[in-house]
Design a protein around this motif. Structure first.
Motif, mmCIF file in Angstrom:
data_model
loop_
_atom_site.group_PDB
_atom_site.id
_atom_site.type_symbol
_atom_site.label_atom_id
_atom_site.label_comp_id
_atom_site.label_asym_id
_atom_site.label_seq_id
_atom_site.Cartn_x
_atom_site.Cartn_y
_atom_site.Cartn_z
ATOM 1 N N GLY A 201 -15.590 -6.005 11.096
ATOM 2 C CA GLY A 201 -16.266 -4.707 11.021
ATOM 3 C C GLY A 201 -17.687 -4.795 10.508
ATOM 4 N N THR A 202 -18.055 -5.925 9.894
ATOM 5 C CA THR A 202 -19.423 -6.037 9.361
ATOM 6 C C THR A 202 -20.284 -7.011 10.163
ATOM 7 O OG1 THR A 202 -19.083 -7.882 7.828
ATOM 8 C CG2 THR A 202 -18.466 -5.670 7.039
ATOM 9 N N HIS A 203 -19.689 -7.707 11.111
ATOM 10 C CA HIS A 203 -20.459 -8.674 11.887
ATOM 11 C C HIS A 203 -20.501 -8.272 13.360
ATOM 12 C CE1 HIS A 203 -21.171 -11.648 8.745
ATOM 13 N NE2 HIS A 203 -19.954 -11.381 8.306
ATOM 14 N N GLY A 204 -21.573 -8.701 14.028
ATOM 15 C CA GLY A 204 -21.749 -8.287 15.409
ATOM 16 C C GLY A 204 -22.399 -9.356 16.264
ATOM 17 N N LEU A 205 -22.829 -8.929 17.447
ATOM 18 C CA LEU A 205 -23.318 -9.885 18.444
ATOM 19 C C LEU A 205 -24.462 -10.739 17.937
ATOM 20 C CD1 LEU A 205 -23.516 -7.824 21.778
ATOM 21 C CD2 LEU A 205 -21.748 -9.427 21.012
#
Ligand code: ZN
Length: 447
Positions: free
Chosen positions: A407-411
């Protein structure tokens, strides 16, 4: 999770745009450099007056005596003049020649004394005899003068008249915010300190870069909302946090910026958590700007990241400088002047800040639907559906996403952390969403 819009601050990520902005920042530094700032008083207000010609600022005045966590907002300091004259009446130390000559926050004094009585109040640098040191006396009442060691050695015995024409009295601590509304009310913070007098790298450079970037953000269409805070170091961030604790705890991230104009390499200092979206993105951006950069772990010494990363907040806030505080010889001396500032260094710092903001601003984040252990990819055919792509890279991208999707990391931060191409990470994310293994997370205020 499409990347159709042009990247935020895209012009500043190119060298021509960054250089044009750096030149604007240099002109602003010329204007703000001579002002005698301190943690409170007229110098901060005069600086904010100049900045507000470029960006709209919300100004806050917090009265002396206000409790802020374990601290208290101090008295306000205002100085008109300060000097030491020798027996002939000649000013041998003169605040009007350089505002570093007075110990910042000195109590007022008006006295006659011998050299022996004056000496305990004098500060010089024998190892750099032509430089005036920058010294402060914020948390103990004291007065003094800073002078070059040559001046110090030239003082002959005799009667001196000592005058510090200043007020140290109840008033207020001043700070300001530039707020930029984005498509969501998730916020990113840029913080820079505004308490240093005539010092260029520390921190006219940070003030000028923050202001010119804020002006660009105002003209852009960011996804996130931005708050650019101009406040005195330490007591300013503590005061801001005490008045914005809830907003702070909701921050998507933040950067403390300063010392952006010396020729040393860019240095990113990780947040206390060390592995946040921002930490990965900032490290990745610095890598793309060249081999000469440093990424250092958090330590409880430095600037206002100490407050944002205190355990009660523990925010995803990092720090961007070039050579860090205390690590260049001109630091906190009169040699930290405009001649130290390199326009190309400012331009590279601008590219770094713009690059970091752009990647945070459009970074779709993901959460696993069932987060325990790795899902079995083979039975879903994911390890085989790699047509045309390098299977190894694609499988790595799947594993990276599945591991980071909390939920806190992305592409963008997964691409930076893994070193995999952003397009591969995006393709992997699309397949994982389709397979129902991860879902995109929207910030609380997404509209
Ligand atoms: Zn400093």
């Amino acid at each position: 999770m499409t990347h159709t819009q042009s990247p935020l601050l895209g012009n500043l990520q190119e060298s021509a745009g960054a250089r044009a902005l750096a030149q604007r920042a240099m002109r602003l530094m010329d204007e703000i450099f001579p002002i005698c700032r301190s943690i409170t008083g007229a110098g901060v207000r005069a600086t904010l007056d100049l900045l507000s010609r470029h960006i709209p600022l919300l100004r806050f005045e917090v009265p002396s005596g206000t409790p802020v966590f374990d601290w208290t907002v101090p008295h306000e300091w205002n100085i008109r003049d300060a000097y030491v004259t020798d027996a002939s009446g000649k000013r041998v130390i003169d605040f009007r020649e350089h505002n570093l000559h007075v110990l910042n926050y000195s109590t007022p004094v008006r006295a006659k004394m011998s050299l022996a009585e004056l000496r305990p109040h004098l500060y010089s640098l024998p190892e750099h005899p032509n430089w005036i040191p920058y010294r402060t006396s914020y948390w103990r009442e004291h007065w003094g003068f800073c002078l070059t060691h040559r001046q110090y050695e030239a003082l002959a015995d005799g009667d001196f008249e000592v005058v510090i024409d200043a007020d140290l009295a109840p008033g207020a601590l001043t700070y300001a915010e530039c707020r930029i509304a984005g498509a969501t009310d998730e916020e990113f913070l840029l913080f820079t300190h505004v308490c240093h007098p005539a010092l260029a790298n520390d921190n006219a450079s940070g003030i000028a870069v923050a202001t010119t970037i804020a002006a660009e953000l105002l003209a852009a269409r960011p996804q996130l909302s931005y708050r650019i805070v101009f406040a005195p170091a330490t007591i300013g961030s503590i005061t801001w946090l005490s008045r914005n604790a809830n907003a702070a705890r909701r921050l998507r991230g933040g950067l403390v910026i300063g010392l952006l104009g010396d020729p040393g390499p860019l240095t990113y200092k990780r947040s206390r958590r060390g592995n946040t979206e921002l930490d990965f993105i900032a490290s990745g951006v610095l890598r793309t700007l060249g081999p000469e950069h440093r990424v250092v772990d958090f330590s409880p010494y430095g600037y206002d990241e100490r407050q944002f990363c205190s355990p009660g907040f523990n925010l995803p806030v990092g720090r961007l400088t070039r050579t860090p505080n205390g690590e260049y010889s001109e630091y906190h001396t009169s040699a930290d002047n405009l001649a130290l500032i390199d326009v190309d260094a400012i331009a590279q710092s601008v590219r770094a800040v713009a690059g970091i903001l752009a990647l945070i601003d459009s970074n779709p984040r993901f959460r696993r639907r069932a987060a325990e252990c790795e899902p079995q990819l083979g039975k879903r055919g994911l390890f085989r559906s790699t047509g045309g792509r390098s299977p190894q890279e694609f499988e790595f991208a799947l594993l990276w996403l599945l591991n980071q999707a909390d939920g806190t990391h992305g592409l963008n931060d997964v691409a930076a952390a893994s070193g995999l191409p952003a397009a591969t990470v995006q393709a992997a994310a699309e397949e994982l969403v389709q397979a129902g293994l991860i879902e995109e997370v929207r910030g609380p205020g997404f509209v």
